[in-house]
Design a protein around this motif. Structure first.
Motif, PDB file in Angstrom:
ATOM      1  N   ILE A  35      25.505 -52.292  -2.159  1.00  0.00           N
ATOM      2  CA  ILE A  35      25.971 -51.388  -1.096  1.00  0.00           C
ATOM      3  C   ILE A  35      24.882 -50.382  -0.725  1.00  0.00           C
ATOM      4  O   ILE A  35      24.626 -50.124   0.461  1.00  0.00           O
ATOM      5  CB  ILE A  35      27.264 -50.640  -1.534  1.00  0.00           C
ATOM      6  N   ASN A  36      24.212 -49.804  -1.736  1.00  0.00           N
ATOM      7  CA  ASN A  36      23.155 -48.807  -1.483  1.00  0.00           C
ATOM      8  C   ASN A  36      21.974 -49.421  -0.737  1.00  0.00           C
ATOM      9  O   ASN A  36      21.373 -48.782   0.134  1.00  0.00           O
ATOM     10  CB  ASN A  36      22.680 -48.176  -2.789  1.00  0.00           C
ATOM     11  N   ASN A  78      15.962 -56.811  -2.739  1.00  0.00           N
ATOM     12  CA  ASN A  78      16.638 -56.003  -3.766  1.00  0.00           C
ATOM     13  C   ASN A  78      18.121 -56.354  -3.866  1.00  0.00           C
ATOM     14  O   ASN A  78      18.695 -56.390  -4.958  1.00  0.00           O
ATOM     15  CB  ASN A  78      16.469 -54.514  -3.458  1.00  0.00           C
ATOM     16  N   MET A  79      18.757 -56.616  -2.726  1.00  0.00           N
ATOM     17  CA  MET A  79      20.157 -57.075  -2.728  1.00  0.00           C
ATOM     18  C   MET A  79      20.270 -58.390  -3.494  1.00  0.00           C
ATOM     19  O   MET A  79      21.180 -58.579  -4.314  1.00  0.00           O
ATOM     20  CB  MET A  79      20.656 -57.296  -1.294  1.00  0.00           C
ATOM     21  N   GLY A 104      30.326 -52.506 -11.603  1.00  0.00           N
ATOM     22  CA  GLY A 104      30.306 -51.427 -10.609  1.00  0.00           C
ATOM     23  C   GLY A 104      28.890 -51.039 -10.228  1.00  0.00           C
ATOM     24  O   GLY A 104      28.605 -50.730  -9.060  1.00  0.00           O
ATOM     25  N   VAL A 105      27.970 -51.047 -11.217  1.00  0.00           N
ATOM     26  CA  VAL A 105      26.554 -50.723 -10.955  1.00  0.00           C
ATOM     27  C   VAL A 105      25.938 -51.750 -10.002  1.00  0.00           C
ATOM     28  O   VAL A 105      25.278 -51.404  -9.015  1.00  0.00           O
ATOM     29  CB  VAL A 105      25.755 -50.650 -12.278  1.00  0.00           C
ATOM     30  N   HIS A 106      26.131 -53.056 -10.322  1.00  0.00           N
ATOM     31  CA  HIS A 106      25.564 -54.115  -9.462  1.00  0.00           C
ATOM     32  C   HIS A 106      26.182 -54.088  -8.065  1.00  0.00           C
ATOM     33  O   HIS A 106      25.489 -54.307  -7.061  1.00  0.00           O
ATOM     34  CB  HIS A 106      25.782 -55.489 -10.104  1.00  0.00           C
ATOM     35  N   ASN A 114      26.712 -45.548   7.016  1.00  0.00           N
ATOM     36  CA  ASN A 114      26.695 -44.388   6.103  1.00  0.00           C
ATOM     37  C   ASN A 114      28.110 -43.977   5.679  1.00  0.00           C
ATOM     38  O   ASN A 114      28.367 -43.717   4.492  1.00  0.00           O
ATOM     39  CB  ASN A 114      25.998 -43.206   6.769  1.00  0.00           C
ATOM     40  N   ASP A 115      29.015 -43.915   6.656  1.00  0.00           N
ATOM     41  CA  ASP A 115      30.396 -43.514   6.350  1.00  0.00           C
ATOM     42  C   ASP A 115      31.074 -44.523   5.437  1.00  0.00           C
ATOM     43  O   ASP A 115      31.791 -44.142   4.490  1.00  0.00           O
ATOM     44  CB  ASP A 115      31.211 -43.369   7.656  1.00  0.00           C
ATOM     45  N   TYR A 116      30.809 -45.815   5.702  1.00  0.00           N
ATOM     46  CA  TYR A 116      31.427 -46.860   4.890  1.00  0.00           C
ATOM     47  C   TYR A 116      30.888 -46.840   3.465  1.00  0.00           C
ATOM     48  O   TYR A 116      31.624 -47.015   2.490  1.00  0.00           O
ATOM     49  CB  TYR A 116      31.197 -48.222   5.536  1.00  0.00           C
ATOM     50  N   ARG A 117      29.590 -46.567   3.354  1.00  0.00           N
ATOM     51  CA  ARG A 117      28.962 -46.496   2.028  1.00  0.00           C
ATOM     52  C   ARG A 117      29.540 -45.325   1.215  1.00  0.00           C
ATOM     53  O   ARG A 117      29.823 -45.459   0.007  1.00  0.00           O
ATOM     54  CB  ARG A 117      27.451 -46.350   2.200  1.00  0.00           C
TER      55      ARG A 117
END
Length: 570
Positions: free
Chosen positions: A545-546, A454-455, A538-540, A514-517
């Protein structure tokens, strides 16, 4: 009547084989973990490996089980082929204990009255809840079945009156006068029968019966024993055809060892057989007349067969133990290492189920470790894809990641199918728990592969836009991927049970991810509002990141499944 007697003999043989299999499985369940520990620590020197192979095989009454465990260690990198060869040699010596047990207890003593109490003890122990006691009960059952099969086999042979069966006597007499060709004929016959029955011990039992009844001369009987040694290695080589390179090399080492032994024994066949017969007190040229002499000869001839089996393997070891390094070089030249590239290939479980659930799960554990390594390798292509600017190279790298995602799916399916087959067998509570953990592990590892793909897809969509990530975005993604890499390395270490690896460290990395995300999510909104980049970019960016954050969750799930408890803070 003859047909009925033959059918009874086949049934007795099946009973004997079932008993040996059950006895071996019971012992492996009882001592499997300890045996693996012994194999892993005592095989660093050739003498240690030889003794380990001998005693482990004598204990579990199965050279196959010893060879399987040894090959597993070679595949795992815990042993080299050079260290494994002495263990395989020792397994050949250890397996001769079976013939001695049958000769001493099956022919010198009448066990028919003694086996029934063992059945009673076995059934009582099988109802005990404690796994180790239940496994011991399985061993007792196997012991009773083995000797019941051997005793009834012998009684059936006596009832058939083989020593006065003119057809059988004429056959052995006509085929016994061809000199070396007679020996080669019975050697071939022993090999073929062993390959068909898939048990050298069963053919050894038949040979002992025929020789003790006086119908089969000792020289032809020993030729059958030599053939059994070849036949059992052909079976293991055929089974290893679809297995890993190291497994095929180990099987070939076993075959070369036995073939070499047969060749040099054939050169000095009669003197060597006579020496063994003299050592056990049996005269191959003596014709017994009285009932007492016949009874004495029928026992001594079984000692001669068992003695030859031991002497053959012992002398062979003494000759070849000094040439392990040349043997290793020869085997590696014959079976070269395959360049697997990036094709999907199951390495540890391709040969099918092992003799016990524990051994099967041990093989599956190694396959899961390989699956995890492949997933880590797949993830490390993603940062390369992110940095790649050349369209042709980018396309090839994306296709490579896509291929790894397909491999990941196949790994999950094949290991899952294998574990389902293992679950249909008799499993202890510990084995059931381990199997359930493994099933969860492979599902979560496959999810990591999905997250990686997915990345790559998000990066691919971005690549075909006119706009690119900013330097700051590249830097932040790189930092996030480094955290993910650390988490994956930690996960692989936990799966491989590496020393000084703490499962709790995975949770620390998960907190960081999690904190960085969360921080990057807030910064992304600020950057879009400040028009540092478009909403589309920004979406990509957040897709990547997600998916990194999801990967961190899957890593924790894998580690939790492996250690079989939830990590603190989750």
């Amino acid at each position: 009547m003859m047909i009925l007697a033959i059918l009874k003999m086949i049934g007795c043989l099946a009973l004997l084989m079932f008993g040996m299999k059950t006895m071996s499985e019971g012992l492996q369940k009882l001592t499997g973990g300890h045996l693996r520990a012994v194999l892993g620590t005592m095989t660093k020197h050739r003498a240690g490996g030889l003794l380990t192979g001998t005693f482990v095989t004598a204990a579990v009454q199965s050279s196959t089980a010893t060879t399987v465990m040894t090959v597993s260690f070679v595949n795992a990198g815990l042993l080299t082929l050079k260290q494994a060869i002495p263990v395989i040699m020792g397994a050949n010596i250890g397996t001769t204990a079976t013939a001695w047990i049958m000769s001493i207890f099956g022919f010198q003593f009448n066990m028919s009255s003694f086996v029934w109490p063992f059945f009673g003890l076995g059934i009582i122990l099988s109802y005990v809840r404690k796994t180790s006691v239940k496994s011991f009960g399985e061993f007792v059952f196997g012991f009773a079945f083995m000797f019941l099969g051997l005793t009834t086999l012998r009684e059936n042979a006596v009832a058939m009156d083989l020593s006065h069966n003119q057809t059988i006597i004429n056959f052995f007499a006509s085929t016994g006068g061809w000199g070396i060709f007679s020996t080669l004929l019975f050697l071939l016959l022993g090999g073929i029968l062993t390959m068909c029955v898939q048990s050298s011990a069963a053919i050894m039992a038949i040979t002992l019966i025929l020789c003790s009844s006086g119908v089969l001369p000792i020289y032809q009987g020993i030729a059958l024993v030599m053939g059994e040694n070849i036949g059992t290695t052909v079976t293991s080589n055929l089974a290893a055809l679809s297995a890993s390179t190291q497994a095929r090399r180990a099987a070939l080492a076993h075959m070369l060892f036995n073939v070499f032994g047969v060749v040099w024994v054939l050169i000095i066949f009669n003197p060597f057989v006579n020496m063994v017969c003299h050592f056990v007190g049996f005269d191959p040229n003596f014709v017994p007349q009285t009932q007492e002499e016949i009874a004495h000869a029928s026992v001594r001839v079984t000692y001669a067969l068992s003695g030859f089996h031991t002497a053959f393997n012992l002398c062979n070891v003494l000759l070849l133990i000094w040439f392990i390094k040349p043997m290793e070089k020869l085997i590696c030249k014959i079976i070269k290492e395959k360049d697997d590239g990036e094709e999907f290939r199951i390495k540890f479980i391709s040969g099918g189920l092992m003799s016990t659930a524990e051994l099967s799960l041990f093989e599956a554990r190694k396959e899961i470790s390989l699956f995890a390594d492949q997933t880590l390798k797949m993830f490390r292509f993603v940062p390369e894809l992110l940095k790649e600017k050349d369209e042709e190279k980018f396309t090839k790298l994306f296709e490579r990641i896509e291929k790894y995602e397909e491999i990941s799916d196949k790994f999950e399916i094949e290991i899952g199918k294998y574990l389902n087959r293992v679950s249909s067998g008799h499993l202890s509570y510990e084995s059931k728990t381990m199997l359930q953990s493994m099933q969860r592990e492979i599902s979560e590892i496959e999810s990591i592969g999905d997250a990686c793909f997915n990345m790559a897809r998000a990066i691919n969509r971005k690549f075909h836009l006119d706009e690119d990530f900013t330097e700051e975005q590249y830097s932040r993604i790189d930092s996030m991927m480094k955290l993910c890499d650390k988490a994956l390395v930690q996960m692989v270490s936990v799966i491989e049970d590496k020393p000084h690896t703490k499962a709790s460290a995975t949770m620390t990395l998960e907190y960081e991810i999690n904190d960085y995300r969360k921080m990057l999510k807030n910064l992304n909104i600020d950057d879009i509002n400040a028009q540092r980049y478009s909403y589309q970019i920004g979406v990509h960016y957040m897709d990547v990141i997600n998916d990194c954050e999801k990967l961190g969750d899957y890593v924790v799930n894998v580690v939790e499944a492996h250690v079989n408890h939830r990590l603190l803070g989750k």
